[in-house]
Design a protein around this motif. Structure first.
Motif, PDB file in Angstrom:
ATOM      1  N   GLN A 222       0.832  -1.206   0.000  1.00  0.00           N
ATOM      2  CA  GLN A 222       0.000   0.000   0.000  1.00  0.00           C
ATOM      3  C   GLN A 222       0.867   1.258   0.000  1.00  0.00           C
ATOM      4  OE1 GLN A 222      -2.260  -0.615   3.599  1.00  0.00           O
ATOM      5  NE2 GLN A 222      -3.997  -1.379   2.443  1.00  0.00           N
ATOM      6  N   ASN A 223       0.435   2.250  -0.784  1.00  0.00           N
ATOM      7  CA  ASN A 223       1.098   3.549  -0.814  1.00  0.00           C
ATOM      8  C   ASN A 223       0.606   4.350   0.386  1.00  0.00           C
ATOM      9  OD1 ASN A 223       2.071   6.085  -1.308  1.00  0.00           O
ATOM     10  ND2 ASN A 223       1.318   6.218  -3.395  1.00  0.00           N
ATOM     11  N   TRP A 224       1.518   4.681   1.305  1.00  0.00           N
ATOM     12  CA  TRP A 224       1.154   5.448   2.495  1.00  0.00           C
ATOM     13  C   TRP A 224       1.465   6.928   2.331  1.00  0.00           C
ATOM     14  CZ3 TRP A 224       2.864   2.284   7.426  1.00  0.00           C
ATOM     15  CH2 TRP A 224       1.985   1.201   7.597  1.00  0.00           C
ATOM     16  N   GLY A 225       2.146   7.314   1.275  1.00  0.00           N
ATOM     17  CA  GLY A 225       2.483   8.714   1.054  1.00  0.00           C
ATOM     18  C   GLY A 225       3.414   8.855  -0.126  1.00  0.00           C
ATOM     19  N   ASP A 226       3.125   9.803  -0.966  1.00  0.00           N
ATOM     20  CA  ASP A 226       3.894  10.020  -2.176  1.00  0.00           C
ATOM     21  C   ASP A 226       3.971  11.533  -2.367  1.00  0.00           C
ATOM     22  OD1 ASP A 226       5.107   9.826  -4.627  1.00  0.00           O
ATOM     23  OD2 ASP A 226       3.392   8.922  -5.641  1.00  0.00           O
ATOM     24  N   SER A 227       5.177  12.095  -2.361  1.00  0.00           N
ATOM     25  CA  SER A 227       5.257  13.549  -2.443  1.00  0.00           C
ATOM     26  C   SER A 227       6.570  14.003  -3.071  1.00  0.00           C
ATOM     27  CB  SER A 227       5.086  14.167  -1.050  1.00  0.00           C
ATOM     28  OG  SER A 227       6.023  13.623  -0.157  1.00  0.00           O
ATOM     29  N   GLU A 228       6.591  15.266  -3.387  1.00  0.00           N
ATOM     30  CA  GLU A 228       7.727  15.910  -4.035  1.00  0.00           C
ATOM     31  C   GLU A 228       8.846  16.187  -3.026  1.00  0.00           C
ATOM     32  OE1 GLU A 228       8.270  19.989  -6.686  1.00  0.00           O
ATOM     33  OE2 GLU A 228       6.431  19.688  -5.544  1.00  0.00           O
ATOM     34  N   VAL A 229      10.090  16.082  -3.472  1.00  0.00           N
ATOM     35  CA  VAL A 229      11.233  16.524  -2.680  1.00  0.00           C
ATOM     36  C   VAL A 229      11.557  17.937  -3.134  1.00  0.00           C
ATOM     37  CG1 VAL A 229      13.702  16.179  -2.243  1.00  0.00           C
ATOM     38  CG2 VAL A 229      12.141  14.230  -2.209  1.00  0.00           C
ATOM     39  N   LEU A 230      11.517  18.866  -2.194  1.00  0.00           N
ATOM     40  CA  LEU A 230      11.693  20.282  -2.495  1.00  0.00           C
ATOM     41  C   LEU A 230      13.141  20.750  -2.331  1.00  0.00           C
ATOM     42  CD1 LEU A 230       8.509  21.306  -0.531  1.00  0.00           C
ATOM     43  CD2 LEU A 230       8.716  21.080  -3.012  1.00  0.00           C
ATOM     44  N   GLU A 231      13.876  20.077  -1.437  1.00  0.00           N
ATOM     45  CA  GLU A 231      15.291  20.426  -1.232  1.00  0.00           C
ATOM     46  C   GLU A 231      16.042  19.165  -0.826  1.00  0.00           C
ATOM     47  OE1 GLU A 231      18.010  23.613   1.306  1.00  0.00           O
ATOM     48  OE2 GLU A 231      15.850  23.930   1.120  1.00  0.00           O
ATOM     49  N   TRP A 232      17.180  18.956  -1.445  1.00  0.00           N
ATOM     50  CA  TRP A 232      18.004  17.761  -1.237  1.00  0.00           C
ATOM     51  C   TRP A 232      19.445  18.227  -1.074  1.00  0.00           C
ATOM     52  CZ3 TRP A 232      17.215  12.481  -1.000  1.00  0.00           C
ATOM     53  CH2 TRP A 232      18.304  11.657  -1.261  1.00  0.00           C
ATOM     54  N   ASP A 233      19.938  18.251   0.175  1.00  0.00           N
ATOM     55  CA  ASP A 233      21.290  18.726   0.458  1.00  0.00           C
ATOM     56  C   ASP A 233      21.949  17.787   1.480  1.00  0.00           C
ATOM     57  OD1 ASP A 233      23.619  20.201   0.761  1.00  0.00           O
ATOM     58  OD2 ASP A 233      22.670  21.763   1.976  1.00  0.00           O
ATOM     59  N   PRO A 234      22.336  16.569   1.032  1.00  0.00           N
ATOM     60  CA  PRO A 234      22.900  15.598   1.967  1.00  0.00           C
ATOM     61  C   PRO A 234      24.247  16.044   2.521  1.00  0.00           C
ATOM     62  CG  PRO A 234      22.794  14.690  -0.286  1.00  0.00           C
ATOM     63  CD  PRO A 234      22.249  16.085  -0.325  1.00  0.00           C
ATOM     64  N   PRO A 235      24.559  15.767   3.769  1.00  0.00           N
ATOM     65  CA  PRO A 235      23.665  15.264   4.803  1.00  0.00           C
ATOM     66  C   PRO A 235      23.147  16.376   5.711  1.00  0.00           C
ATOM     67  CG  PRO A 235      25.903  15.063   5.573  1.00  0.00           C
ATOM     68  CD  PRO A 235      25.952  15.767   4.230  1.00  0.00           C
ATOM     69  N   ARG A 236      22.826  17.518   5.140  1.00  0.00           N
ATOM     70  CA  ARG A 236      22.468  18.680   5.954  1.00  0.00           C
ATOM     71  C   ARG A 236      20.984  19.010   6.000  1.00  0.00           C
ATOM     72  NH1 ARG A 236      27.394  19.794   3.691  1.00  0.00           N
ATOM     73  NH2 ARG A 236      26.539  20.685   1.811  1.00  0.00           N
ATOM     74  N   LYS A 237      20.311  18.942   4.859  1.00  0.00           N
ATOM     75  CA  LYS A 237      18.931  19.414   4.835  1.00  0.00           C
ATOM     76  C   LYS A 237      18.118  18.649   3.797  1.00  0.00           C
ATOM     77  CE  LYS A 237      16.245  23.674   4.765  1.00  0.00           C
ATOM     78  NZ  LYS A 237      16.303  25.130   4.597  1.00  0.00           N
ATOM     79  N   LEU A 238      16.915  18.283   4.219  1.00  0.00           N
ATOM     80  CA  LEU A 238      15.978  17.583   3.358  1.00  0.00           C
ATOM     81  C   LEU A 238      14.608  18.212   3.574  1.00  0.00           C
ATOM     82  CD1 LEU A 238      15.195  15.150   1.523  1.00  0.00           C
ATOM     83  CD2 LEU A 238      14.945  13.814   3.629  1.00  0.00           C
ATOM     84  N   VAL A 239      13.944  18.576   2.486  1.00  0.00           N
ATOM     85  CA  VAL A 239      12.596  19.155   2.562  1.00  0.00           C
ATOM     86  C   VAL A 239      11.720  18.389   1.579  1.00  0.00           C
ATOM     87  CG1 VAL A 239      11.185  21.239   2.374  1.00  0.00           C
ATOM     88  CG2 VAL A 239      13.604  21.434   3.042  1.00  0.00           C
TER      89      VAL A 239
END
Length: 148
Positions: free
Chosen positions: A58-75
């Motif tokens: 089952q899909n429990w959540g599917d959404s866009e990644v707005l910011e990807w800055d490993p390993p500091r910030k994830l939105v």
């Protein structure tokens, strides 16, 4: 009005005896999320976030990644598709900020906001919802075992 503010912008902060890289991996790797996030298998890439039930059926959540800055910030966006009542609400946003500290531990700040049009989701994740997940994450990274 103060109650509305508390539920539409939620901020959680904790310290974890782990490197930023280990915390990052625990957030984006489905094998690791299943150990602390209620069995949910969460895959996050720069292209998007997908959360599925423990067996992947089952899909429990599917959404866009707005910011990807490993390993500091994830939105990323947040949808609660695991509950039919919550799945009708607007997508909200989750920000993970990972900051190394002196002494070999890391400060993790989680902000769940843009909940104005998602009051049931806000109530569902408030307090013990996020604190349960974050406590389980901390336990998993520090001891090898999540809480659930």
């Amino acid at each position: 009005m103060s109650t509305m503010t508390q539920t539409t912008v939620q901020v959680y902060q904790l310290f974890i005896k782990a490197t930023p890289e280990r915390i990052w991996d625990a957030l984006v790797d489905p094998e690791l999320t299943s150990k602390y996030f209620y069995g949910s298998r969460i895959t996050i890439t720069p292209e998007g976030r997908l959360s599925t039930s423990p067996d992947g059926s089952q899909n429990w959540g599917d959404s866009e990644v707005l910011e990807w800055d490993p390993p500091r910030k994830l939105v990323h966006g947040w949808q609660s598709l695991y509950d039919p009542e919550l799945s009708n609400e607007a997508t909200s946003r989750v920000t993970w900020e990972i900051e190394p500290q002196d002494g070999g531990y890391t400060r993790l700040t989680v902000v769940h906001d843009e909940l104005e049009d998602s009051p049931k989701t806000a109530s569902s994740v408030a307090g013990t919802g996020w604190m349960g997940v974050l406590s389980s994450l901390k336990s998993f990274l520090e001891t090898g075992e999540g809480l659930f």
